[in-house]
Design a protein around this motif. Structure first.
Motif, mmCIF file in Angstrom:
data_model
loop_
_atom_site.group_PDB
_atom_site.id
_atom_site.type_symbol
_atom_site.label_atom_id
_atom_site.label_comp_id
_atom_site.label_asym_id
_atom_site.label_seq_id
_atom_site.Cartn_x
_atom_site.Cartn_y
_atom_site.Cartn_z
ATOM 1 N N ALA A 25 44.559 39.008 46.582
ATOM 2 C CA ALA A 25 43.765 37.781 46.468
ATOM 3 C C ALA A 25 42.516 37.867 47.339
ATOM 4 N N SER A 26 42.669 38.408 48.554
ATOM 5 C CA SER A 26 41.513 38.482 49.445
ATOM 6 C C SER A 26 40.432 39.379 48.849
ATOM 7 N N GLY A 27 40.851 40.507 48.286
ATOM 8 C CA GLY A 27 39.876 41.404 47.670
ATOM 9 C C GLY A 27 39.156 40.766 46.499
ATOM 10 N N ILE A 28 39.916 40.020 45.684
ATOM 11 C CA ILE A 28 39.305 39.394 44.506
ATOM 12 C C ILE A 28 38.285 38.333 44.935
ATOM 13 N N ILE A 29 38.636 37.554 45.963
ATOM 14 C CA ILE A 29 37.702 36.528 46.436
ATOM 15 C C ILE A 29 36.419 37.167 46.928
ATOM 16 N N LEU A 30 36.564 38.216 47.749
ATOM 17 C CA LEU A 30 35.376 38.878 48.287
ATOM 18 C C LEU A 30 34.546 39.478 47.157
ATOM 19 N N THR A 31 35.217 40.051 46.150
ATOM 20 C CA THR A 31 34.486 40.615 45.012
ATOM 21 C C THR A 31 33.654 39.528 44.338
ATOM 22 N N ALA A 32 34.284 38.375 44.122
ATOM 23 C CA ALA A 32 33.571 37.284 43.459
ATOM 24 C C ALA A 32 32.379 36.815 44.302
ATOM 25 N N ILE A 33 32.571 36.739 45.632
ATOM 26 C CA ILE A 33 31.472 36.309 46.505
ATOM 27 C C ILE A 33 30.308 37.300 46.424
ATOM 28 N N MET A 34 30.648 38.588 46.464
ATOM 29 C CA MET A 34 29.607 39.616 46.416
ATOM 30 C C MET A 34 28.848 39.584 45.090
ATOM 31 N N CYS A 35 29.595 39.445 43.998
ATOM 32 C CA CYS A 35 28.952 39.405 42.684
ATOM 33 C C CYS A 35 28.017 38.208 42.606
ATOM 34 N N LYS A 36 28.474 37.082 43.119
ATOM 35 C CA LYS A 36 27.665 35.872 43.071
ATOM 36 C C LYS A 36 26.390 36.067 43.894
ATOM 37 N N ALA A 37 26.527 36.718 45.040
ATOM 38 C CA ALA A 37 25.365 36.920 45.908
ATOM 39 C C ALA A 37 24.365 37.879 45.285
ATOM 40 N N MET A 38 24.780 38.637 44.298
ATOM 41 C CA MET A 38 23.837 39.535 43.624
ATOM 42 C C MET A 38 23.453 39.006 42.252
ATOM 43 N N ASN A 39 23.986 37.853 41.916
ATOM 44 C CA ASN A 39 23.742 37.244 40.618
ATOM 45 C C ASN A 39 24.057 38.204 39.483
ATOM 46 N N ARG A 40 25.134 38.947 39.628
ATOM 47 C CA ARG A 40 25.507 39.883 38.563
ATOM 48 C C ARG A 40 26.988 39.756 38.290
ATOM 49 N N SER A 41 27.355 40.114 37.073
ATOM 50 C CA SER A 41 28.776 40.052 36.752
ATOM 51 C C SER A 41 29.443 41.334 37.226
ATOM 52 N N LEU A 42 30.752 41.250 37.367
ATOM 53 C CA LEU A 42 31.504 42.426 37.786
ATOM 54 C C LEU A 42 31.314 43.571 36.795
#
Lengths: 473, 164
Positions: free
Chosen positions: A257-274
């Protein structure tokens, strides 16, 4: 099995699962985080301790040998690693976690296959087979993917995306073969071809890990590390289902769960999808419209910069990966101290994807003794940026690129940035005018209120500090 | 293609959906396999030691056996709840602590050391098993020891006020 030991084991696992949860909860504040980490470590020690009481464990010599080697290697690495190499270090650890899960899955498969055979399709066995398969698949992908990420981050191989023709087809074939093996395994878990197929599965999983990581370049690394972190948790979770072990499932699910949250935060900060991060090989795709910025560059010498900074009442530093490369965090802190003595209000603005992993810049500045209440997040600094006298950009590029705001044709358009160009003056410390990782030119360099100071960030800052020291004497 | 990217964009949401689909498929399979005999249960390394209680009980008391929860559904339930708990808990971690969070969760994922112990401690009957166990043990302990130590080292650098 002795009933008492069994109950003791269950209770101990429950307690250690609770300590992990509590430890992570305490991670939400810097003041309690140290204690949280220690509590979590105690829970781990408890879990290991009661496992050794399990009657399945007949000999201790191999546990002790393996445990000692691992502990010593891990401890030395943890105490020696410089903070700038943290991303590579974390990537490496993700990998070892994945490998351990894969091997646990394999050993359980080996025992089941060679000794008793898998039983009929009841829920236990369905989950057991599925979990064994997933532990080996995810574990293998995590291991090889993390090792590639580690090699890229530590510059043991090129950090640029590696793309070849038909890459997606190769990936699809490897993944398809992996799924096919899964079906074979599920259809007849005791069949004679299953053992070689499982070995092949582990090889394929490792190949897949390499294939999906090589097309990902430097600045996308934060996303990949987070994702691999999540995978290492999921692999642990799968091996928990293999062993019917509650504490593994809880710990693995938390990490996942922690990894998924961080992934989502990072993607959002780059305005790009996974998907975009994983499959595009950003910055290397051909035929991408990249806007070129032109204009007059106003360069400053450190001496000129001194006069600008001497008069400044409020200063904001914006660090990026370049600061880590130049190991400039200590001189940044030194200059910040001098500016504060000079009466300026000094803050640090940190973009979520600055550096090569989430929170990378925070750790570097913490290492240089910058108190964390001086660190501002992007959303806190942007509303007040136009009141700032001087913004000093240290080795950041894409995260301060106004093209993300102004130029709809730019490939980074829409990415949230720190609006340093709104500050009254903006000093950019940079080696050259080269574009950042995204390959997009930075119109910031040509803005009227921007002053470039070319050269190594560390030397430039030292130069400015010397000017201040001279002036004080 | 745009549809696919749209789906993957919603990672957290899709995460939940896949978890729910996954577990409901398992439940369906479970319901479908009611008729099959549960006798041929393969003993896993650890399955012997845990959760076999309820099955023994169910034989002695038919009323209890009707109500008895399958231990595996409990494990899946635990997993689901933990994922939700994890998300709730970890969204509260501030971005400045993300690096220690990652190294700390690395250490926690070293919990596979439990599985590695069970694999490495099974004696010398199979050399392959010992080898797998020892390597797994090394890897997991690197994670545990290294992860906790480096997290501690990092967190001690975070200072609220100027050090004097």
């Amino acid at each position: 099995m002795n009933e008492n030991i069994k109950i003791l084991t269950e209770i101990a696992y429950m307690i250690s699962a609770a300590t992990f949860i509590f430890g992570l909860k305490m991670m939400s504040k810097p003041t309690t985080a140290i204690k949280g980490n220690i509590i979590s470590a105690c829970g781990m020690a408890l879990a290991i301790g009661v496992t050794l009481l399990n009657p399945i464990v007949k000999t201790y010599e191999w546990i002790i040998i393996g445990g000692l080697i691992g502990t010593i290697a891990g401890s030395i690495a943890a105490l020696k690693v410089p903070m700038t190499s943290m991303p590579g270090f974390v990537a490496f650890f993700n990998g070892t976690g994945g490998l351990a899960s894969m091997l646990v899955g394999w050993s359980d498969f080996h025992v089941n296959y060679t000794r008793s055979g898998y039983g009929g399709y009841n829920l236990e066995n369905i989950v057991l087979i599925l979990a064994t398969y997933l532990a080996m698949l995810i574990g293998g992908v995590t291991f090889s993917g993390s090792m590639i990420a580690y090699a890229k981050l530590e510059e043991k191989m090129t950090g640029k995306p590696i793309l070849f023709k038909g890459q997606q087809v190769v990936n699809a074939i490897v993944l398809g073969l992996g799924i096919l093996i899964g079906i074979i395994f599920f259809a007849n878990p005791n069949g004679s071809i299953v053992y070689p197929a499982i070995i092949l599965l582990m090889i394929l999983a490792n190949i897949l890990g390499i294939l999906v990581t090589i097309p990902i370049g430097g600045a996308d690394m934060p996303v990949v590390i987070c994702l691999l972190n999540s995978y290492s948790g999921m692999a642990a979770c799968a091996s928990g289902f293999v062993l019917n072990n509650t504490v593994l499932i809880v710990a693995g699910a938390l990490v996942g769960a922690s990894g998924i949250i961080l992934t989502a935060i990072m993607c959002k900060a780059m305005n790009r999808s996974l998907a975009n991060v994983l499959f595009s090989g950003f910055g290397s795709a051909e035929g991408k419209i990249s806007t070129s910025a032109h204009g007059e560059v106003r360069a400053l010498t450190p001496e000129d910069a001194y006069y600008v900074l001497e008069a400044a009442r409020s200063v904001v530093f914006v660090p990026g990966y370049g600061m880590a490369v130049a190991q400039a965090q200590h001189v940044v802190k030194e200059l910040a101290d001098i500016l504060e003595k000079n009466g300026a209000d000094v803050k640090f603005a940190i973009h979520p994807v600055a550096g090569r992993m989430p929170g990378h810049m925070n750790v570097l500045l913490a290492e240089a003794n910058v108190p964390y209440d001086k660190l501002l997040e992007m959303d806190d600094v942007n509303p007040i940026i136009d009141t700032v006298d001087v913004c000093i950009v240290v080795g950041a590029n894409d995260v301060v690129n106004p093209a993300a705001r102004e130029d709809p044709n730019s490939s980074i358009y829409g990415m949230p940035i720190i609006n340093v160009d709104y500050a009254k003056t903006c000093l950019v410390l940079k080696r050259s005018l080269a574009s950042g990782f995204s390959g997009v030119d930075n119109p910031l360099f040509f803005k009227e209120n921007t002053r470039m100071i070319f050269g190594d960030a560390k030397q430039t800052l030292t130069g400015i500090i010397n000017q201040f020291k001279d002036a004080m004497e | 293609m745009s549809k696919i990217t749209f789906f993957i964009k919603k990672v957290p949401l899709m995460g939940w959906v896949s978890v729910i689909v996954f577990s409901s498929v398992l439940l369906l399979l479970f319901l479908g396999s009611f008729t099959q005999s549960a006798q041929a249960k393969a003993p896993s390394i650890c399955a012997v030691s845990q959760f076999s209680v309820s099955q023994q009980d169910s034989v002695s008391n038919p009323y209890q056996s009707e109500r008895a929860l399958n231990p595996m559904t409990l494990l899946i339930f635990t997993f689901l709840i933990t994922v939700f708990l994890g998300v709730e808990l970890l969204t509260k971690v501030p971005s400045q602590l993300h690096t220690p969070l990652m190294s700390g969760s690395n250490a926690i994922s070293g919990i596979t050391v439990v599985g590695a112990c069970l694999a490495a401690g099974q004696g010398r009957e199979s050399l392959l098993l010992v080898l797998i166990g020892v390597i797994a043990m090394i890897c997991a302990m690197i994670n545990v020891a290294g992860g906790y130590l480096v997290t501690d080292r990092m967190l001690r650098m975070f200072k609220g006020k100027e050090r004097k």
